[in-house]
Design an enzyme around this catalytic site. Structure first.
Site: not given
Ligand code: MG
Length: 405
Positions: A239-241, A248, A250, A282, A320, A339, A364
């Site tokens: 996952d990225r964020d 933080d 968007y 996402n 996505c 997701k 996370d």
């Protein structure tokens, strides 16, 4: 400085392979159902490089016909043809006008399963001209050997069976190498590298990995199963964020990125351990009209550059843009890609040669764990803190490498 270019030597004659290479450049011989060169091209593309320059000579028409103008992943391919045999260094001089200040250089007829980007962090220093990848643990008497002192190549030794590593044919090169090529034909291995070594201008980084030289009949036979096996590997889906960068809300511009502690190092660790590393994120901000897909793509390009300086890369960023309540009409929809749907994971599995046994997701949130479960892979929920520590505790450091012997 970001390295974007790779130059590949595909002009050799291939005399040891007999009639196979009479009308065909060695790197285009078929291995496991596709040209050998395609494996090198896939490597360059997944390391995030953007331009490939093929230096062709013998049977150059075949190289032009197969590759000129093609784009593979984010990598666009050009071909430069030498009119008479100039030698490996001569071919480079012939391409001078097209060379970046720093570029990767590879042989087109050998392969070393190695994290190329491990050569990049040394760019912080200016006390070298070429940085060589060295292959450890290659037996047999048919290769010259390389002696190093600390991280510097001290000299080249003649062909012999030895514990010393060999030159793996992958280099990071500063453009000033051209000053060392005075007359052609000129050979990199014989005329350029040895004097640079005596002047202390060569760095060497030794590693273990699959090494194949298709110019040798035994290795050419072995490559038929070893190369397809090499590309099949388990993947880390990140996952990225909240995992790579802080969540933080968007984030979509480079100045908004706050890296998670140990994230770049964790990605490098996964690269070195031989996993594919994918980001699956996402990005409902697109559907909500906060930013566009171009913003997402350019942010990911920027992140790839930052990772490169740490010797790391992400093989592919998958995102996505859809959301069922989006305000931008063409992104307003329910999607299996989003997701907790497994769509992004399954798409990557299909497009890359992913071995799902041993693959895993790190996220996370619960939706990340649900996506992992739906795709049939393990999910590790990251509670925050240092990502490298987290990865080291949960992921086996050595995966089985089916192509090693
Ligand atoms: Mg997250």
């Amino acid at each position: 400085m970001t390295v974007r270019q790779v130059v590949c030597l595909v002009g050799g004659l291939g005399t040891r392979l007999g009639p196979l290479t009479r009308n065909m450049p060695k790197p285009l011989l078929e291995v496991g159902g596709r040209p050998f060169l395609d494996y090198l091209i896939d490597e360059a593309a997944r390391f995030g490089l953007q331009r490939l320059l093929l230096l062709a000579g013998h049977s150059a028409g075949e190289v032009v016909r197969h590759y000129a103008g093609r784009v593979v992943g984010g990598l666009s391919i050009d071909v430069i043809v030498e009119q008479s045999p100039l030698g490996t260094a001569g071919a480079l001089a012939n391409a001078a006008a097209a060379l970046d200040p720093v570029f990767f250089l590879t042989n087109g007829d050998s392969f070393f399963g190695f994290n190329w980007l491990a050569l990049v962090p040394a760019l912080e220093r200016d006390d070298w001209t070429m940085h060589l990848a060295l292959a450890r643990g290659v037996g047999g008497g048919r290769y010259g050997r390389v002696e190093t002192r600390e991280d510097r190549v001290s000299r080249f030794l003649p062909k012999a069976e030895s514990e010393l590593p060999i030159n793996a044919g992958i280099y990071l090169v500063r453009r000033r190498i051209l000053d060392r090529i005075q007359s052609v034909p000129c050979s990199l291995e014989n005329d350029v590298l040895p004097p640079l070594a005596s002047e202390g201008q060569l760095l060497g980084l030794a590693a273990e990995g699959t090494f194949i030289d298709i110019g040798v009949p035994d290795d050419f036979a072995r490559s038929q199963h070893a190369m397809p096996a090499f590309t099949r590997r388990p993947a880390a889906f990140l996952d990225r964020d909240g995992v790579i960068n802080h969540d933080d809300n968007y984030v979509h511009r480079p100045e908004q990125i706050r890296w998670i502690d140990g994230a770049r190092e964790a990605i490098r660790w996964l690269n070195d351990a031989g996993y594919y590393v994918f980001a699956v994120t996402n990005q409902a901000g697109v559907a909500r009209g906060y930013y566009g897909e171009d913003d997402v793509k350019s942010l990911h390009g920027w992140m790839q550059g930052e990772l490169q300086r740490a010797g790391a890369h992400i093989d592919c960023f998958e995102y996505c843009p859809y959301h069922p309540e989006g305000v931008v009409e063409r992104y307003r929809r329910v999607s299996e890609m989003r997701k907790p749907g497994p769509g992004m994971i399954l798409k990557l599995q299909k497009e890359w040669n992913v071995e799902m046994d041993g693959s895993f997701m790190i996220g996370d949130r619960d939706i990340d764990m649900q996506a992992a479960a739906a795709a049939g892979i393990a999910g590790h929920q990251f509670p925050g803190g240092n990502l490298l520590d987290f990865v080291r505790m949960r992921v086996p450091a050595k995966r089985r490498n089916p192509s090693s012997r």
